[in-house]
Design a protein around this motif. Structure first.
Motif, PDB file in Angstrom:
ATOM      1  N   GLU A 150     -44.702  17.757  20.476  1.00 12.94           N
ATOM      2  CA  GLU A 150     -45.914  18.505  20.805  1.00 12.94           C
ATOM      3  C   GLU A 150     -47.012  18.229  19.789  1.00 12.94           C
ATOM      4  OE1 GLU A 150     -48.692  21.133  22.516  1.00 12.94           O
ATOM      5  OE2 GLU A 150     -46.990  19.968  23.281  1.00 12.94           O
ATOM      6  N   ALA A 151     -46.665  18.117  18.530  1.00 15.07           N
ATOM      7  CA  ALA A 151     -47.662  17.806  17.502  1.00 15.07           C
ATOM      8  C   ALA A 151     -48.272  16.427  17.736  1.00 15.07           C
ATOM      9  CB  ALA A 151     -47.025  17.879  16.123  1.00 15.07           C
ATOM     10  N   VAL A 152     -47.433  15.452  18.072  1.00 12.64           N
ATOM     11  CA  VAL A 152     -47.942  14.105  18.377  1.00 12.64           C
ATOM     12  C   VAL A 152     -48.896  14.170  19.558  1.00 12.64           C
ATOM     13  CG1 VAL A 152     -47.288  11.822  19.241  1.00 12.64           C
ATOM     14  CG2 VAL A 152     -45.964  12.894  17.401  1.00 12.64           C
ATOM     15  N   ARG A 153     -48.512  14.896  20.599  1.00  6.68           N
ATOM     16  CA  ARG A 153     -49.368  14.995  21.789  1.00  6.68           C
ATOM     17  C   ARG A 153     -50.733  15.597  21.448  1.00  6.68           C
ATOM     18  NH1 ARG A 153     -51.436  18.268  25.175  1.00  6.68           N
ATOM     19  NH2 ARG A 153     -50.626  20.103  24.082  1.00  6.68           N
ATOM     20  N   ARG A 154     -50.728  16.658  20.642  1.00  4.99           N
ATOM     21  CA  ARG A 154     -51.982  17.330  20.303  1.00  4.99           C
ATOM     22  C   ARG A 154     -52.894  16.430  19.486  1.00  4.99           C
ATOM     23  NH1 ARG A 154     -50.636  23.646  18.689  1.00  4.99           N
ATOM     24  NH2 ARG A 154     -49.426  24.153  20.556  1.00  4.99           N
ATOM     25  N   VAL A 155     -52.339  15.749  18.515  1.00  5.80           N
ATOM     26  CA  VAL A 155     -53.163  14.893  17.660  1.00  5.80           C
ATOM     27  C   VAL A 155     -53.724  13.716  18.455  1.00  5.80           C
ATOM     28  CG1 VAL A 155     -53.094  13.319  15.678  1.00  5.80           C
ATOM     29  CG2 VAL A 155     -52.067  15.590  15.511  1.00  5.80           C
ATOM     30  N   LYS A 156     -52.915  13.116  19.300  1.00  2.00           N
ATOM     31  CA  LYS A 156     -53.402  12.009  20.119  1.00  2.00           C
ATOM     32  C   LYS A 156     -54.466  12.475  21.103  1.00  2.00           C
ATOM     33  CE  LYS A 156     -51.869   8.313  20.076  1.00  2.00           C
ATOM     34  NZ  LYS A 156     -52.201   7.105  19.272  1.00  2.00           N
ATOM     35  N   SER A 157     -54.365  13.717  21.573  1.00  3.35           N
ATOM     36  CA  SER A 157     -55.317  14.221  22.559  1.00  3.35           C
ATOM     37  C   SER A 157     -56.722  14.354  21.992  1.00  3.35           C
ATOM     38  CB  SER A 157     -54.855  15.567  23.124  1.00  3.35           C
ATOM     39  OG  SER A 157     -54.978  16.596  22.156  1.00  3.35           O
ATOM     40  N   HIS A 158     -56.854  14.552  20.673  1.00  2.00           N
ATOM     41  CA  HIS A 158     -58.198  14.642  20.096  1.00  2.00           C
ATOM     42  C   HIS A 158     -58.597  13.366  19.344  1.00  2.00           C
ATOM     43  CE1 HIS A 158     -57.025  15.282  15.861  1.00  2.00           C
ATOM     44  NE2 HIS A 158     -56.225  16.271  16.226  1.00  2.00           N
ATOM     45  N   GLY A 159     -57.882  12.270  19.607  1.00  2.00           N
ATOM     46  CA  GLY A 159     -58.266  10.976  19.055  1.00  2.00           C
ATOM     47  C   GLY A 159     -57.739  10.684  17.669  1.00  2.00           C
ATOM     48  N   GLY A 160     -56.795  11.494  17.178  1.00  2.00           N
ATOM     49  CA  GLY A 160     -56.211  11.237  15.871  1.00  2.00           C
ATOM     50  C   GLY A 160     -55.195  10.111  15.917  1.00  2.00           C
ATOM     51  N   LEU A 161     -54.819   9.638  14.749  1.00  8.58           N
ATOM     52  CA  LEU A 161     -53.842   8.567  14.628  1.00  8.58           C
ATOM     53  C   LEU A 161     -52.474   9.140  14.254  1.00  8.58           C
ATOM     54  CD1 LEU A 161     -55.943   5.987  12.557  1.00  8.58           C
ATOM     55  CD2 LEU A 161     -55.679   6.108  15.049  1.00  8.58           C
ATOM     56  N   VAL A 162     -51.427   8.418  14.629  1.00  7.14           N
ATOM     57  CA  VAL A 162     -50.065   8.818  14.288  1.00  7.14           C
ATOM     58  C   VAL A 162     -49.421   7.740  13.434  1.00  7.14           C
ATOM     59  CG1 VAL A 162     -47.750   9.293  15.187  1.00  7.14           C
ATOM     60  CG2 VAL A 162     -49.756  10.275  16.319  1.00  7.14           C
ATOM     61  N   SER A 163     -48.892   8.163  12.293  1.00  7.68           N
ATOM     62  CA  SER A 163     -48.154   7.287  11.383  1.00  7.68           C
ATOM     63  C   SER A 163     -46.685   7.704  11.414  1.00  7.68           C
ATOM     64  CB  SER A 163     -48.716   7.428   9.962  1.00  7.68           C
ATOM     65  OG  SER A 163     -47.826   6.917   8.986  1.00  7.68           O
ATOM     66  N   LEU A 164     -45.784   6.735  11.523  1.00  7.54           N
ATOM     67  CA  LEU A 164     -44.345   7.009  11.567  1.00  7.54           C
ATOM     68  C   LEU A 164     -43.619   6.210  10.498  1.00  7.54           C
ATOM     69  CD1 LEU A 164     -41.740   8.144  12.940  1.00  7.54           C
ATOM     70  CD2 LEU A 164     -41.776   6.098  14.394  1.00  7.54           C
ATOM     71  N   ASP A 165     -42.871   6.907   9.650  1.00  8.63           N
ATOM     72  CA  ASP A 165     -41.944   6.265   8.718  1.00  8.63           C
ATOM     73  C   ASP A 165     -40.543   6.526   9.256  1.00  8.63           C
ATOM     74  OD1 ASP A 165     -40.370   5.349   6.676  1.00  8.63           O
ATOM     75  OD2 ASP A 165     -41.368   6.481   5.090  1.00  8.63           O
ATOM     76  N   VAL A 166     -39.832   5.484   9.624  1.00 11.88           N
ATOM     77  CA  VAL A 166     -38.520   5.655  10.255  1.00 11.88           C
ATOM     78  C   VAL A 166     -37.553   6.390   9.327  1.00 11.88           C
ATOM     79  CG1 VAL A 166     -36.503   4.434  11.154  1.00 11.88           C
ATOM     80  CG2 VAL A 166     -38.806   3.722  11.821  1.00 11.88           C
ATOM     81  N   ASN A 167     -37.493   6.004   8.064  1.00 14.89           N
ATOM     82  CA  ASN A 167     -36.702   6.728   7.057  1.00 14.89           C
ATOM     83  C   ASN A 167     -35.309   7.089   7.589  1.00 14.89           C
ATOM     84  OD1 ASN A 167     -36.347   7.886   4.497  1.00 14.89           O
ATOM     85  ND2 ASN A 167     -36.962   9.907   5.223  1.00 14.89           N
ATOM     86  N   TYR A 168     -34.592   6.090   8.072  1.00 14.51           N
ATOM     87  CA  TYR A 168     -33.294   6.305   8.710  1.00 14.51           C
ATOM     88  C   TYR A 168     -32.232   6.746   7.706  1.00 14.51           C
ATOM     89  CZ  TYR A 168     -28.875   5.226  11.060  1.00 14.51           C
ATOM     90  OH  TYR A 168     -27.619   5.292  11.592  1.00 14.51           O
ATOM     91  N   ARG A 169     -31.552   7.842   8.022  1.00  9.84           N
ATOM     92  CA  ARG A 169     -30.382   8.303   7.273  1.00  9.84           C
ATOM     93  C   ARG A 169     -29.259   8.541   8.281  1.00  9.84           C
ATOM     94  NH1 ARG A 169     -32.929   6.457   3.880  1.00  9.84           N
ATOM     95  NH2 ARG A 169     -33.949   7.429   2.090  1.00  9.84           N
TER      96      ARG A 169
END
Length: 329
Positions: A150-169
């Motif tokens: 939901e946070a990703v959806r909201r930020v993308k809806s107003h033109g923001g960028l999404v950064s993802l660090d996989v950080n696999y554990r």
């Protein structure tokens, strides 16, 4: 961009072994430190002069209080931090071997970080940010998975960028394939992807890192950053691929190095107003990030070792002086 970066995901207590070069089971004493990758990134951004907020969930316990106060002292905007009585604050026990590499054991069954609720997300925090930075921990369990989406959806809806660090554990996933499916489902919404060498190979099945970065770029991100540990980083923006070397230091503890790297990259990225096509500015942001990471590995623990702005600039200016001296020799 307004320069505000919101980090979403786990804040936890790292119990770091104070015994040098011992396996986790052989450690005799531990020091509690504020940690969790998104929390580390938020603190790292603040120390570099940026505006950072954190959306997370802590237990209503002494360790939740410990983390909340530590984040506030660092200047992180904590309005988006939720508290829960349903679970204890997530903890991790960490030891460091003679090469500075870490051994982890998580207490998270479930931890409070997994209890992040989409109904309690702070809309003001999300609406104000230009970049949302997330890790995959929060996608490994419900309800935090739904809240993160939901946070990703909201930020993308107003033109923001999404950064993802996989950080696999591995210990927080049912198996590796579940983590891979999760990342693949996220990549169409991701603008900046940061992975380690091992994660790049895991996600693509390709040994060659340049080919792996290209494959990941094709899945959606505008920019792919592959951290190369002592060899710096590989960057691919769709037009070109380039590598930025690391700064040579003696590694004491690699804890937080990746978080320091992405915090510094994102901060310089928003400062420069970077277009993804501007290779010169991307290289500058990558050098800034490598300098920050080089400082972090010379200390113990993540947040205690995150650099301030002047320290990073000193590393960069020292490097420029050495290069100038070599050129004139």
């Amino acid at each position: 961009m307004n320069g505000s970066i919101c980090c979403l995901g786990e804040a936890l207590v790292d119990f770091v072994s104070i015994s040098n070069h011992r396996r986790l089971i052989d450690a005799e004493a531990f020091k509690p430190c504020a940690g969790g990758a998104p929390a580390n990134v938020a603190v790292g951004i603040g120390r570099l002069g940026g505006q950072a907020s954190l959306i997370s969930c802590l237990g209503q316990d002494v360790w939740g209080d410990f983390l909340f106060e530590a984040l506030k002292r660092e200047g992180v905007d904590v309005r988006g931090v939720q508290r829960t009585a349903a679970s204890s604050t997530t903890q991790a026990f960490v030891s460091v071997d003679e090469k500075g590499e870490r051994d982890f054991s998580f207490i998270r069954s479930p931890g409070a970080d997994t209890m992040l609720s989409d109904s309690r997300l702070d809309e003001g925090t999300l609406d104000a940010c230009s970049v949302l930075h997330i890790g995959t921990f929060s996608f490994s369990s419900e309800p935090s998975r739904s809240a993160s989406l939901e946070a990703v959806r909201r930020v993308k809806s107003h033109g923001g960028l999404v950064s993802l660090d996989v950080n696999y554990r591995a210990s927080v996933w049912i198996d590796e394939s579940e983590a891979i499916r999760c990342v693949e489902s996220l990549l169409p919404s991701v603008d900046i992807l940061k992975v380690s060498q091992e994660e790049a190979r895991m996600l693509t099945g390709l040994d060659d890192l340049a080919s792996a970065a290209k494959r990941l770029k094709e899945l959606g991100p505008k920019l792919v950053l592959v951290s190369l540990d002592a060899d710096g980083c590989l960057c691919m923006n769709g037009l070109v691929r380039f590598q930025v070397p690391a700064f040579r230091v003696e590694c004491v503890d690699a804890t937080g190095a990746g978080d320091s790297f992405i915090a510094a990259f994102l901060q310089r990225f928003v400062e420069l107003g970077t277009l993804f096509e501007d290779v010169a500015k991307l290289e500058e942001a990558c050098r800034f990030a490598c300098a920050a990471a080089s400082i972090t590995v010379t200390g113990r623990g993540a947040i205690p070792s995150l650099p301030i702005r002047g320290e990073v600039e000193n590393v960069l200016s020292g490097s420029r002086r050495r290069l100038a001296g070599q050129a004139s020799a």
